[in-house]
Design a protein around this motif. Sequence first.
Motif, PDB file in Angstrom:
ATOM      1  N   ILE A   1       0.629  -1.183   0.164  1.00  0.00           N
ATOM      2  CA  ILE A   1       0.035   0.117   0.062  1.00  0.00           C
ATOM      3  C   ILE A   1       1.005   1.371  -0.089  1.00  0.00           C
ATOM      4  O   ILE A   1       0.489   2.316  -0.691  1.00  0.00           O
ATOM      5  CB  ILE A   1      -1.071   0.140   1.104  1.00  0.00           C
ATOM      6  CG1 ILE A   1      -1.997  -1.214   0.913  1.00  0.00           C
ATOM      7  CG2 ILE A   1      -1.973   1.440   1.351  1.00  0.00           C
ATOM      8  CD1 ILE A   1      -2.874  -1.193   2.324  1.00  0.00           C
ATOM      9  N   PHE A   2       1.938   1.211   0.943  1.00  0.00           N
ATOM     10  CA  PHE A   2       2.752   2.132   0.928  1.00  0.00           C
ATOM     11  C   PHE A   2       3.380   2.470  -0.451  1.00  0.00           C
ATOM     12  O   PHE A   2       3.477   3.960  -0.874  1.00  0.00           O
ATOM     13  CB  PHE A   2       3.958   2.214   1.972  1.00  0.00           C
ATOM     14  CG  PHE A   2       3.505   2.675   3.420  1.00  0.00           C
ATOM     15  CD1 PHE A   2       3.205   3.744   3.783  1.00  0.00           C
ATOM     16  CD2 PHE A   2       3.271   1.605   4.299  1.00  0.00           C
ATOM     17  CE1 PHE A   2       2.744   3.953   4.944  1.00  0.00           C
ATOM     18  CE2 PHE A   2       3.004   1.756   5.527  1.00  0.00           C
ATOM     19  CZ  PHE A   2       2.797   3.078   5.991  1.00  0.00           C
TER      20      PHE A   2
ATOM     21  N   THR B   1       0.985   4.077  -3.194  1.00  0.00           N
ATOM     22  CA  THR B   1       0.582   5.331  -2.992  1.00  0.00           C
ATOM     23  C   THR B   1       1.502   6.303  -3.503  1.00  0.00           C
ATOM     24  O   THR B   1       1.104   7.372  -3.640  1.00  0.00           O
ATOM     25  CB  THR B   1       0.322   5.836  -1.171  1.00  0.00           C
ATOM     26  OG1 THR B   1       1.461   5.455  -0.823  1.00  0.00           O
ATOM     27  CG2 THR B   1      -0.676   4.965  -0.766  1.00  0.00           C
ATOM     28  N   ARG B   2       2.811   5.819  -3.690  1.00  0.00           N
ATOM     29  CA  ARG B   2       3.591   6.679  -4.220  1.00  0.00           C
ATOM     30  C   ARG B   2       3.414   7.113  -5.903  1.00  0.00           C
ATOM     31  O   ARG B   2       3.964   7.936  -6.485  1.00  0.00           O
ATOM     32  CB  ARG B   2       4.916   5.783  -3.942  1.00  0.00           C
ATOM     33  CG  ARG B   2       5.654   6.348  -2.882  1.00  0.00           C
ATOM     34  CD  ARG B   2       7.102   6.164  -2.878  1.00  0.00           C
ATOM     35  NE  ARG B   2       7.994   6.430  -3.765  1.00  0.00           N
ATOM     36  CZ  ARG B   2       9.046   6.256  -4.176  1.00  0.00           C
ATOM     37  NH1 ARG B   2       9.486   5.362  -3.783  1.00  0.00           N
ATOM     38  NH2 ARG B   2       9.645   6.643  -5.357  1.00  0.00           N
TER      39      ARG B   2
ATOM     40  N   VAL C   1       0.517   7.786  -7.040  1.00  0.00           N
ATOM     41  CA  VAL C   1      -0.536   8.639  -6.955  1.00  0.00           C
ATOM     42  C   VAL C   1      -0.145  10.080  -7.394  1.00  0.00           C
ATOM     43  O   VAL C   1       0.638  10.473  -6.589  1.00  0.00           O
ATOM     44  CB  VAL C   1      -1.346   8.796  -5.793  1.00  0.00           C
ATOM     45  CG1 VAL C   1      -2.834   9.789  -5.810  1.00  0.00           C
ATOM     46  CG2 VAL C   1      -2.004   7.546  -5.608  1.00  0.00           C
TER      47      VAL C   1
ATOM     48  N   PHE D   1       1.629  14.501   2.750  1.00  0.00           N
ATOM     49  CA  PHE D   1       1.086  13.452   1.892  1.00  0.00           C
ATOM     50  C   PHE D   1       1.735  13.231   0.843  1.00  0.00           C
ATOM     51  O   PHE D   1       2.546  12.340   0.380  1.00  0.00           O
ATOM     52  CB  PHE D   1      -0.246  13.909   1.394  1.00  0.00           C
ATOM     53  CG  PHE D   1      -0.493  13.747  -0.097  1.00  0.00           C
ATOM     54  CD1 PHE D   1      -0.798  12.486  -0.538  1.00  0.00           C
ATOM     55  CD2 PHE D   1      -0.443  14.619  -1.060  1.00  0.00           C
ATOM     56  CE1 PHE D   1      -0.984  12.069  -2.022  1.00  0.00           C
ATOM     57  CE2 PHE D   1      -0.573  14.522  -2.480  1.00  0.00           C
ATOM     58  CZ  PHE D   1      -1.116  12.977  -2.755  1.00  0.00           C
TER      59      PHE D   1
ATOM     60  N   PRO E   1       5.163   8.641   2.105  1.00  0.00           N
ATOM     61  CA  PRO E   1       5.441   7.345   1.619  1.00  0.00           C
ATOM     62  C   PRO E   1       6.730   7.204   1.207  1.00  0.00           C
ATOM     63  O   PRO E   1       7.347   6.059   1.418  1.00  0.00           O
ATOM     64  CB  PRO E   1       4.603   7.402   0.355  1.00  0.00           C
ATOM     65  CG  PRO E   1       3.474   8.398   0.629  1.00  0.00           C
ATOM     66  CD  PRO E   1       4.099   9.211   1.348  1.00  0.00           C
TER      67      PRO E   1
ATOM     68  N   ILE F   1      -1.577   7.097   6.051  1.00  0.00           N
ATOM     69  CA  ILE F   1      -1.756   6.953   4.386  1.00  0.00           C
ATOM     70  C   ILE F   1      -3.429   6.941   4.307  1.00  0.00           C
ATOM     71  O   ILE F   1      -3.763   7.149   3.093  1.00  0.00           O
ATOM     72  CB  ILE F   1      -1.328   5.506   3.937  1.00  0.00           C
ATOM     73  CG1 ILE F   1       0.291   5.677   3.969  1.00  0.00           C
ATOM     74  CG2 ILE F   1      -1.887   5.120   2.898  1.00  0.00           C
ATOM     75  CD1 ILE F   1       0.589   6.233   3.063  1.00  0.00           C
TER      76      ILE F   1
ATOM     77  N   VAL G   1      -4.328   9.646   1.647  1.00  0.00           N
ATOM     78  CA  VAL G   1      -4.148   9.198   0.373  1.00  0.00           C
ATOM     79  C   VAL G   1      -5.545   8.407   0.132  1.00  0.00           C
ATOM     80  O   VAL G   1      -6.222   8.856  -1.112  1.00  0.00           O
ATOM     81  CB  VAL G   1      -2.935   8.433  -0.023  1.00  0.00           C
ATOM     82  CG1 VAL G   1      -2.903   8.028  -1.383  1.00  0.00           C
ATOM     83  CG2 VAL G   1      -1.697   9.036   0.346  1.00  0.00           C
ATOM     84  N   ILE G   2      -5.930   7.676   0.742  1.00  0.00           N
ATOM     85  CA  ILE G   2      -7.086   6.787   0.270  1.00  0.00           C
ATOM     86  C   ILE G   2      -8.262   7.357   0.506  1.00  0.00           C
ATOM     87  O   ILE G   2      -9.112   7.617  -0.461  1.00  0.00           O
ATOM     88  CB  ILE G   2      -7.083   5.136   1.173  1.00  0.00           C
ATOM     89  CG1 ILE G   2      -5.685   4.419   0.966  1.00  0.00           C
ATOM     90  CG2 ILE G   2      -8.189   4.617   0.875  1.00  0.00           C
ATOM     91  CD1 ILE G   2      -5.440   3.374   1.730  1.00  0.00           C
TER      92      ILE G   2
ATOM     93  N   LEU H   1      -8.592   9.988  -2.271  1.00  0.00           N
ATOM     94  CA  LEU H   1      -8.654   9.371  -3.409  1.00  0.00           C
ATOM     95  C   LEU H   1     -10.256   8.778  -3.537  1.00  0.00           C
ATOM     96  O   LEU H   1     -10.948   8.990  -4.721  1.00  0.00           O
ATOM     97  CB  LEU H   1      -8.072   7.774  -3.447  1.00  0.00           C
ATOM     98  CG  LEU H   1      -6.678   7.995  -4.582  1.00  0.00           C
ATOM     99  CD1 LEU H   1      -6.130   6.533  -4.363  1.00  0.00           C
ATOM    100  CD2 LEU H   1      -6.969   8.498  -5.860  1.00  0.00           C
TER     101      LEU H   1
END
Lengths: 281, 288
Positions: free
Chosen positions: A114-115, A118-119, A121, A152, A156, B20, B24-25, B28
């Motif tokens: 997941i980490f 996210t990079r 995005v 944000f 990550p 996170i 991020v989530i 999104l």
Amino acid sequence: MLKGTIAKILEKPFTSYLLLIIMLTIMLAPIIFTAFTSFKPRAETFRWPPTYFPEEPTLQAYHEVLFRSPMVRHLFNSLVVSLGTTAIVVVGGLFSAYGLSQYAFKGSKIVLLIFIATRIVPPISLLVPFYIIMSFLHLLNTYLCLMIVNTFLWYPFAIWMLKSFFDQFPRTLIDSAIVDGCTRTGAFLRIVVPVSAIGIAAVAIITFLWTWNEFLFGMIFTNTREVQPITVGAHYFVGDELVQWDSIAATAMFTALPGLIFFSIAQRAIVRGLTAGAVKE
Amino acid sequence: MKISNSHYGVILSIPGLIIIIALVIFPLITLLITSVLRYTSIYPITFTGFKNYQYIFGDRLFWLGLEKTVVYSGGVTALTFCGGVILALLLSKITRASAFFRSLSMFSWAVPLVISGFIWRWIFNPNVGVFSDFLMKLKLISKPLPVFSDSTLSMIACVVADAWVRIPFMCVFTLAAIESIPRSLYDAAKVDGADCVDAFRYITLPHIKHMVLIGLLITSMISFRTIDVIFAMTGGGPGRDTYVLSLYIIDQLWLRVNYGTGSAASVIMFLLIASFAGYYVYLIFKEE
């Protein structure tokens, strides 16, 4: 035949040095020109043909930037946001990166994935939702808002770098500390953190610098001089008709200063951290 | 009470997970939802299905933005690639004062992109900048180049300013790959009578291909969405000659104040970049 001649020329060390010096001159010229321009009086910056060296060196532009423009405020804003973001990212990242590196658990692979995911995005894609969320929370035009979006942006990446440092840490050292009666958290804080200090410092410096250099979110989420970072505030000297080149150059020097200083003193650590963050070693 | 090691790991990773999920989530998900809403400052918010996407795909400016973005990103990646790899090859060849040359070649990396934009804007400025004057002194041109009123030249100017900051990264990346090649390979090649062109083609190139590819992917991914330099140099102009997709998204937000179409454009941007990024992640995992 031609290829042989070319190879012969290229093999000479002199050719390498010559080409390198030409390339570095082109790479460094913009910085040097900016430094020179910042010492020119304003009239000289508008002369044609342009002068390469300041003919009458003066500190007028620096005086203007420091005392007669809001740049000091912008520099202060950038400093606050960068320090705040660095604190959040490093403190929030240390424990999680350590946990993922040394105390793998069921599903930790997924968390790690997941980490990484996210990079990918792109920040610009989250501009609109962040804008909606921030205006909903009445956080637009605050330091906190800038710290959140910068977290944000770099968190990550910081996790990834910190984990690659902790992965190289000898496990036996941690285990022997625990056998000696140290708690796990104690072993982490007293042994792992001090030993990995250089790596952690590199992560902190990179986060600081990249937050300092950030522009897009600063521009969209702030519109008052009280909170705008320097990268946005520098547009102060760009008018519709006239650009104050000497002041712009002086501001550019101030803005690039932290980067140039950090790159001069800690280059090896920064470069290692950045490449480790991009590809796992 | 004793916590087991794996539970300890879970506890340690909780702060990271919270960050996170929150940063991020959650955004999104918000993005996906708002992209199917009629969400402007005037009308009440309602569900519109794919109307926002239809609007974007029917918008001439979107396709213009896409075209400019591809040109810009392609240009930056190509220039960064050439500059970075050549610089790395030269740095790997020299023996004396190599640390000094290496640190000199890193400095432009530290300059914020916006500042790079300002610096190059001054350099290319036809009225006060040194670029035109330099070319005139060399007798290559007879009058200053009107860089920022010409479509192609202003794009090139933006590409140069952006690539200037990215070249050191590409250089470091390539240099790391070159230095991991065992020296014995070159020595063996020399014994077999190969010159440096052959050695580059048959030893260096195959060894650094993988790293350079990752470097290229990262550069193209980042330059696809970067706006700092364009904002500082041209603001999208002249006309819309440097109007990239990121500017299009900002226009949805500021000019049209339409969060729905803004979100839809962001989702499209995300999918475009994710296609590069997916390949990048695949390459990294293939390594392991």
